[in-house]
Design an enzyme around this catalytic site. Structure first.
Site, PDB file in Angstrom:
ATOM      1  N   TYR A 243      41.152 101.309  80.758  1.00  0.00           N
ATOM      2  CA  TYR A 243      40.999 100.211  79.929  1.00  0.00           C
ATOM      3  C   TYR A 243      41.783  99.896  78.738  1.00  0.00           C
ATOM      4  O   TYR A 243      41.644  98.902  78.108  1.00  0.00           O
ATOM      5  CB  TYR A 243      39.328 100.099  79.471  1.00  0.00           C
ATOM      6  CG  TYR A 243      38.921 100.925  78.843  1.00  0.00           C
ATOM      7  CD1 TYR A 243      39.012 101.294  77.442  1.00  0.00           C
ATOM      8  CD2 TYR A 243      38.186 102.117  79.414  1.00  0.00           C
ATOM      9  CE1 TYR A 243      38.496 102.250  76.861  1.00  0.00           C
ATOM     10  CE2 TYR A 243      37.561 103.162  78.799  1.00  0.00           C
ATOM     11  CZ  TYR A 243      37.822 103.183  77.360  1.00  0.00           C
ATOM     12  OH  TYR A 243      37.223 104.429  76.849  1.00  0.00           O
ATOM     13  N   LYS A 244      42.459 101.133  78.556  1.00  0.00           N
ATOM     14  CA  LYS A 244      43.461 100.831  77.241  1.00  0.00           C
ATOM     15  C   LYS A 244      44.717 100.014  77.968  1.00  0.00           C
ATOM     16  O   LYS A 244      44.671  99.037  78.307  1.00  0.00           O
ATOM     17  CB  LYS A 244      43.920 102.214  76.779  1.00  0.00           C
ATOM     18  CG  LYS A 244      42.517 102.646  76.114  1.00  0.00           C
ATOM     19  CD  LYS A 244      42.285 104.196  75.469  1.00  0.00           C
ATOM     20  CE  LYS A 244      41.364 104.519  75.001  1.00  0.00           C
ATOM     21  NZ  LYS A 244      41.013 105.925  74.834  1.00  0.00           N
TER      22      LYS A 244
ATOM     23  N   ASP B 271      45.453 114.897  78.760  1.00  0.00           N
ATOM     24  CA  ASP B 271      44.774 113.783  78.594  1.00  0.00           C
ATOM     25  C   ASP B 271      45.887 112.688  78.357  1.00  0.00           C
ATOM     26  O   ASP B 271      46.463 112.517  77.210  1.00  0.00           O
ATOM     27  CB  ASP B 271      43.394 113.618  77.651  1.00  0.00           C
ATOM     28  CG  ASP B 271      42.904 112.441  77.589  1.00  0.00           C
ATOM     29  OD1 ASP B 271      43.216 111.212  77.906  1.00  0.00           O
ATOM     30  OD2 ASP B 271      41.824 112.441  77.088  1.00  0.00           O
TER      31      ASP B 271
ATOM     32  N   PHE C 251      40.773 114.017  70.511  1.00  0.00           N
ATOM     33  CA  PHE C 251      39.703 112.858  70.454  1.00  0.00           C
ATOM     34  C   PHE C 251      38.598 113.591  70.826  1.00  0.00           C
ATOM     35  O   PHE C 251      38.286 114.578  71.501  1.00  0.00           O
ATOM     36  CB  PHE C 251      40.155 111.985  71.821  1.00  0.00           C
ATOM     37  CG  PHE C 251      39.377 110.852  71.777  1.00  0.00           C
ATOM     38  CD1 PHE C 251      39.583 109.547  71.114  1.00  0.00           C
ATOM     39  CD2 PHE C 251      38.103 110.832  72.674  1.00  0.00           C
ATOM     40  CE1 PHE C 251      38.929 108.681  71.104  1.00  0.00           C
ATOM     41  CE2 PHE C 251      37.387 109.659  72.762  1.00  0.00           C
ATOM     42  CZ  PHE C 251      37.923 108.436  71.983  1.00  0.00           C
TER      43      PHE C 251
ATOM     44  N   ARG D 240      44.972 101.185  62.579  1.00  0.00           N
ATOM     45  CA  ARG D 240      45.662 101.504  63.841  1.00  0.00           C
ATOM     46  C   ARG D 240      46.280 100.177  64.473  1.00  0.00           C
ATOM     47  O   ARG D 240      45.347  99.370  64.666  1.00  0.00           O
ATOM     48  CB  ARG D 240      44.851 102.289  64.976  1.00  0.00           C
ATOM     49  CG  ARG D 240      45.235 103.540  65.736  1.00  0.00           C
ATOM     50  CD  ARG D 240      44.365 104.374  66.311  1.00  0.00           C
ATOM     51  NE  ARG D 240      43.509 103.399  67.219  1.00  0.00           N
ATOM     52  CZ  ARG D 240      42.874 103.768  68.258  1.00  0.00           C
ATOM     53  NH1 ARG D 240      43.183 105.140  68.923  1.00  0.00           N
ATOM     54  NH2 ARG D 240      41.929 103.119  68.773  1.00  0.00           N
TER      55      ARG D 240
END
Ligand SMILES: *Cc1c(COP(=O)(O)O)cnc(C)c1O
Length: 408
Positions: A218-219, A193, A124, A367
């Site tokens: 927040y995921k 991560d 990422f 995705r």
């Protein structure tokens, strides 16, 4: 339904109960819980309580009265249970990027005299940016190699390995135990991560020997937009490592207002400034739903969901030119599935028009996140159906989809 929710029987699918706890807009099929988890009813209520009662009525007294002062640790321990960390090793604070900066710098400083931070070139982007900056500030260099090859390139020059547990594009899972073992054999430390794994699959941080970890609130944790992230430091390192951001909330006695900095003895030393009280209160409440189901059950359900979508894709979508870029082998697959298609961007726009929300990652990754707490097998089937129909109708072929917008 209300009665079932109040008195769950062993015959009720526990995921029906968890789904009922979310506020999902009617007519929407949401496959983006891996990017922004949905609102739960308990969180709606908590936002009201935290503002109106704790802040409005309690004012500054709520630092003690509503225990605002210990929110990062309490939320941290809660997240710790989901990622396989014993209490006292996780705090919730700041963003993932900031926590990565702190964890990576702390790890690098535990290995003086070594030259390299090794990471995955396809990580990422924020992880790569932060790694580059940490290297610059600590006088190290970044070595990029494909994630799967990291264990093979380690040697005595390596200070730290930085790895994303689950690849944000393809959902490939990387082996934490093997990577930690290889890093330690070489005398290096492992920073992980967990942004795309926390809350979706077991991470077993303690058991796998991970040294430091960060992840997103927040995921899959459903803490809301901009929710605080988290930071894990293994107990064996906490007393000897230092956060590079020495702020008063990481101080042993912040309210003594002493001139010199003395880090807190525990994981609190990774705090910096004032707790994000409202956001932490919401995140804590959002985590409650995980009390209903084990992370093992979540993982099993996740594989059912992604497996169903992949089977449907093989059966009906490959003929339209889609490529499945996520691992088909269950053990190597996280909780989202990525399809690649040259018209991927336009197809995602048309899906959104039809109330089906996933996301798009450049250059051509479509995705779809499958969050076991609320996504259903019927939704997975419907997603295949909708994509099939869009391709049959060439409904993606519209001039307005030629223009790309930000924040997809
Ligand atoms: C989502 C995500 C982040 C988010 O970083 P923030 O600083 O919290 O915005 C970081 N790393 C990875 C791998 C992610 O997937």
């Amino acid at each position: 339904m209300a009665e079932q929710a109040a008195f769950p029987s062993p015959h009720v699918d526990p995921f029906e109960l968890t789904r009922a706890k979310f506020v999902l807009p009617p007519g929407i099929r949401y496959f983006d819980g891996n990017s922004l988890g949905p609102l739960s009813k308990a969180v709606q209520m908590q936002a009201y309580i935290s503002t109106t009662h704790e802040w409005g009525d309690g004012l500054i007294r709520s630092w003690q009265g509503a225990q605002w002062n210990t929110l990062p640790q309490r939320v941290g321990d809660h997240i710790g249970r989901l990622v396989g960390a014993a209490p006292g090793q996780v705090v919730a604070c700041d963003s993932t990027s900031v926590n990565l900066f702190k964890a990576l710098t702390a790890a690098a400083r535990l290995r003086p005299g070594r030259r390299l931070i090794v990471t995955d070139a396809a990580s990422f982007p924020t992880d790569l940016y932060i790694a580059g900056e940490v290297a610059r500030l600590t006088g190290l260099e970044v070595l990029n190699v494909p994630a799967g090859q990291i264990p093979d390139v380690l040697g005595e020059q390596v200070a730290v390995v930085l790895l994303c547990h689950v690849d944000y594009r393809t959902a490939e899972i990387y082996d934490l135990a093997r990577t930690a073992h290889a890093a330690h054999e070489a005398g290096a430390l492992l920073v992980v991560d967990l942004s795309h794994s926390a809350g979706a699959l077991p991470c077993d941080l303690d058991a796998n020997g991970v040294d430091f970890a960060v992840g997103c609130g927040y995921k899959y944790l459903n803490g809301g937009p901009g929710a605080p992230a988290f930071l894990y430091a293994a107990a064996r390192h906490i007393r000897e490592c230092e956060s590079p951001l020495a702020g008063w909330f990481g101080h042993a006695t912040p309210f003594d207002f002493t001139e010199s900095y003395v880090p807190a003895p525990g994981i609190e030393r990774f705090l910096c400034g004032t707790n994000q009280v409202l956001a932490l209160s919401i995140l804590l409440r959002a985590l409650e739903v995980f009390g209903e189901v084990s992370i093992g059950a979540i993982r099993a359900r996740s594989l059912e969901l992604t497996g169903r979508f992949i089977a449907g894709t093989q059966e009906r979508l490959l003929r339209h030119g889609f490529l499945i870029s996520s691992p088909q082998e269950a053990a190597r697959r996280g909780s989202h599935v990525s399809l690649r298609h040259p018209q991927g961007y336009a197809i995602m726009q048309e899906l959104a028009q039809r109330g089906v929300i996933g996301d798009f990652r450049t250059p051509d990754f479509m995705r779809f996140g499958f969050a076991p707490l609320f996504n259903t097998l019927e939704e997975a089937d419907e997603l295949v159906d909708q994509i099939d129909r869009i391709m049959e109708e060439r409904a993606w072929d519209k001039p307005q989809y030629a223009q790309r917008r930000d924040f997809t």
